[in-house]
Design a protein around this motif. Structure first.
Motif, mmCIF file in Angstrom:
data_model
loop_
_atom_site.group_PDB
_atom_site.id
_atom_site.type_symbol
_atom_site.label_atom_id
_atom_site.label_comp_id
_atom_site.label_asym_id
_atom_site.label_seq_id
_atom_site.Cartn_x
_atom_site.Cartn_y
_atom_site.Cartn_z
ATOM 1 N N PRO A 136 1.257 -3.525 14.195
ATOM 2 C CA PRO A 136 1.334 -2.072 14.388
ATOM 3 C C PRO A 136 2.315 -1.428 13.405
ATOM 4 O O PRO A 136 3.285 -2.054 12.959
ATOM 5 C CB PRO A 136 1.835 -1.922 15.833
ATOM 6 N N VAL A 137 2.049 -0.181 13.087
ATOM 7 C CA VAL A 137 2.927 0.542 12.179
ATOM 8 C C VAL A 137 4.333 0.664 12.763
ATOM 9 O O VAL A 137 5.336 0.599 12.041
ATOM 10 C CB VAL A 137 2.339 1.932 11.882
ATOM 11 N N GLN A 138 4.434 0.818 14.088
ATOM 12 C CA GLN A 138 5.726 1.057 14.711
ATOM 13 C C GLN A 138 6.696 -0.102 14.511
ATOM 14 O O GLN A 138 7.913 0.093 14.508
ATOM 15 C CB GLN A 138 5.542 1.308 16.214
ATOM 16 N N ILE A 139 6.162 -1.330 14.352
ATOM 17 C CA ILE A 139 7.040 -2.488 14.193
ATOM 18 C C ILE A 139 7.828 -2.401 12.886
ATOM 19 O O ILE A 139 8.989 -2.830 12.809
ATOM 20 C CB ILE A 139 6.215 -3.790 14.257
ATOM 21 N N GLY A 140 7.233 -1.867 11.855
ATOM 22 C CA GLY A 140 7.880 -1.840 10.556
ATOM 23 C C GLY A 140 8.709 -0.607 10.278
ATOM 24 O O GLY A 140 9.302 -0.506 9.188
ATOM 25 N N LEU A 141 8.768 0.347 11.206
ATOM 26 C CA LEU A 141 9.465 1.597 10.924
ATOM 27 C C LEU A 141 10.957 1.387 10.672
ATOM 28 O O LEU A 141 11.495 1.793 9.639
ATOM 29 C CB LEU A 141 9.243 2.589 12.067
ATOM 30 N N LEU A 142 11.642 0.748 11.614
ATOM 31 C CA LEU A 142 13.088 0.582 11.473
ATOM 32 C C LEU A 142 13.480 -0.366 10.346
ATOM 33 O O LEU A 142 14.377 -0.039 9.554
ATOM 34 C CB LEU A 142 13.691 0.128 12.805
ATOM 35 N N PRO A 143 12.841 -1.567 10.215
ATOM 36 C CA PRO A 143 13.222 -2.430 9.076
ATOM 37 C C PRO A 143 12.987 -1.773 7.725
ATOM 38 O O PRO A 143 13.830 -1.877 6.822
ATOM 39 C CB PRO A 143 12.332 -3.663 9.278
ATOM 40 N N VAL A 144 11.852 -1.102 7.571
ATOM 41 C CA VAL A 144 11.564 -0.451 6.288
ATOM 42 C C VAL A 144 12.511 0.723 6.068
ATOM 43 O O VAL A 144 12.925 0.995 4.928
ATOM 44 C CB VAL A 144 10.090 -0.005 6.236
ATOM 45 N N PHE A 163 5.410 3.578 1.814
ATOM 46 C CA PHE A 163 5.133 3.096 3.165
ATOM 47 C C PHE A 163 3.645 3.200 3.487
ATOM 48 O O PHE A 163 3.041 2.248 3.993
ATOM 49 C CB PHE A 163 5.943 3.894 4.185
ATOM 50 N N HIS A 164 3.040 4.341 3.208
ATOM 51 C CA HIS A 164 1.613 4.509 3.481
ATOM 52 C C HIS A 164 0.775 3.546 2.643
ATOM 53 O O HIS A 164 -0.230 3.006 3.129
ATOM 54 C CB HIS A 164 1.189 5.946 3.189
ATOM 55 N N THR A 165 1.174 3.331 1.412
ATOM 56 C CA THR A 165 0.422 2.412 0.551
ATOM 57 C C THR A 165 0.477 0.995 1.089
ATOM 58 O O THR A 165 -0.544 0.296 1.151
ATOM 59 C CB THR A 165 0.986 2.454 -0.881
ATOM 60 N N ALA A 166 1.664 0.560 1.484
ATOM 61 C CA ALA A 166 1.819 -0.805 1.988
ATOM 62 C C ALA A 166 1.001 -1.036 3.252
ATOM 63 O O ALA A 166 0.343 -2.076 3.398
ATOM 64 C CB ALA A 166 3.300 -1.099 2.249
ATOM 65 N N TYR A 167 1.016 -0.081 4.164
ATOM 66 C CA TYR A 167 0.299 -0.276 5.420
ATOM 67 C C TYR A 167 -1.181 0.062 5.323
ATOM 68 O O TYR A 167 -1.948 -0.255 6.228
ATOM 69 C CB TYR A 167 0.958 0.548 6.531
ATOM 70 N N GLY A 168 -1.594 0.693 4.241
ATOM 71 C CA GLY A 168 -3.016 0.940 4.052
ATOM 72 C C GLY A 168 -3.732 -0.165 3.308
ATOM 73 O O GLY A 168 -4.968 -0.264 3.364
ATOM 74 N N PHE A 235 10.538 9.224 7.716
ATOM 75 C CA PHE A 235 10.923 8.890 6.343
ATOM 76 C C PHE A 235 11.124 10.105 5.449
ATOM 77 O O PHE A 235 11.618 9.952 4.331
ATOM 78 C CB PHE A 235 9.867 7.975 5.717
ATOM 79 N N ALA A 236 10.710 11.290 5.859
ATOM 80 C CA ALA A 236 10.841 12.477 5.018
ATOM 81 C C ALA A 236 11.974 13.362 5.537
ATOM 82 O O ALA A 236 12.174 13.487 6.748
ATOM 83 C CB ALA A 236 9.527 13.255 4.986
ATOM 84 N N ASP A 237 12.701 13.983 4.607
ATOM 85 C CA ASP A 237 13.734 14.931 4.996
ATOM 86 C C ASP A 237 13.180 16.346 4.920
ATOM 87 O O ASP A 237 11.973 16.554 4.746
ATOM 88 C CB ASP A 237 14.973 14.760 4.119
ATOM 89 N N ASN A 238 14.050 17.339 5.030
ATOM 90 C CA ASN A 238 13.586 18.724 5.035
ATOM 91 C C ASN A 238 12.958 19.141 3.715
ATOM 92 O O ASN A 238 12.097 20.020 3.684
ATOM 93 C CB ASN A 238 14.766 19.655 5.357
#
Length: 293
Positions: A136-144, A163-168, A235-238
């Motif tokens: 799942p995508v959620q597993i990699g959120l914090l480590p990445v 991030f999107h490229t790696a998980y796609g 992962f994105a700021d303002n």
């Protein structure tokens, strides 16, 4: 008997034509109704985006069909003057387009390699790629996020794109590899006998034959990244937030500000619809080709 049977056959054919036309008409009417039902929320959102906040609060969007005088472009004018929303729109483009191109390019190269090139550990590596589909995508959120923080990519557009490229890639490689593997082996062998190298075979033979699958993959990847909010929210700021996060922020700050949310949501909706309708021919070809194979 022969004459009677001969005259009966044209009569059955003549009687079958109205039934065929009737069944075709019923199917077309049914598909039209399904299309109208599917487009109703988009039409409602569009009409709501053209009405004032007071009109939306006092009556439903369908009243605009009988009183079109309440429609105006004031909401879109105000939206386009909002520098935050405009910047978020371009951030979405800068995230979605490079991600889609990177996923398609890398997956096409990897799919060809896994399908038609022999190298040590090919099958085991492909199994690892397939196994990544269940992560799942959620597993990699914090480590990445920690990794991107160490690399200085956290809170930037390149970080979201990576991030999107790696998980796609796992699904994209799996899809294109299976599609490329269906290409007749004799065709590739004939190209090699004619002196074609791997790159020439890939670019001039495999890519044109795999165009339907590649187009379908590009549509799915673009829609997924364009509509994503979870990854961008983290992962994105303002300065690099896409349109989905910007609209969510507007909702949190101003509550039910339909005068901003409706045109912003329709702006976010119309781009994927345009992409889908422009490339729907390739999408249908990919679905049909996959079903035949």
């Amino acid at each position: 008997m022969t004459t009677a049977q001969g005259t009966a056959a044209p009569r059955r054919k003549a009687a079958a034509r109205p039934a065929k036309w009737l069944s075709r008409g019923v199917i077309q009417v049914f598909l039209l109704l399904v299309g109208l039902i599917w487009l109703t929320p988009a039409a409602g959102l569009f009409l709501s985006s053209l009405r004032t906040e007071e009109a939306n609060a006092s009556s439903g969007w369908w009243t605009a069909l009988t009183t079109p005088g309440q429609l105006s472009l004031d909401n879109y004018t105000s939206l386009l003057k909002d520098s935050g929303i405009v910047q978020a729109f371009w951030n979405t483009v800068l995230i979605s387009v490079p991600t889609t191109l990177a996923v398609v390019a890398i997956a096409a190269l990897a799919g060809y390699a896994f399908a038609w090139m022999d190298f040590p550990g090919r099958d085991w590596i492909f199994l690892v790629v397939v196994a990544m589909l269940v992560v799942p995508v959620q597993i990699g959120l914090l480590p990445v996020a920690k990794l991107f923080g160490a690399l200085g990519l956290f809170g930037s557009i390149p970080g979201v794109v990576l991030f999107h490229t790696a998980y796609g890639l796992p699904f994209a490689i799996f899809l294109l590899r299976n599609y490329f593997a269906e290409i007749p082996k004799e065709m590739l062998e004939a190209a090699r006998m004619d002196g074609g190298g791997e790159w020439r075979i890939f670019s001039q033979l495999v890519l044109p034959l795999g165009r339907p699958a590649i187009a379908s993959l590009a549509i799915f990847q673009f829609l997924w990244v364009w509509n994503d909010m979870l990854v961008a929210l983290l992962f994105a700021d303002n300065e690099s937030q896409p349109l989905t996060v910007a609209l969510q922020s507007q909702m949190r700050q101003f509550g039910s500000n339909i005068g901003v949310l409706a045109p912003g949501a329709f702006l976010s909706l119309i781009v994927p619809l345009i992409v889908f309708f422009v490339f729907q021919r390739h999408f249908v070809q990919g679905i049909m080709a996959g079903s035949v194979k």
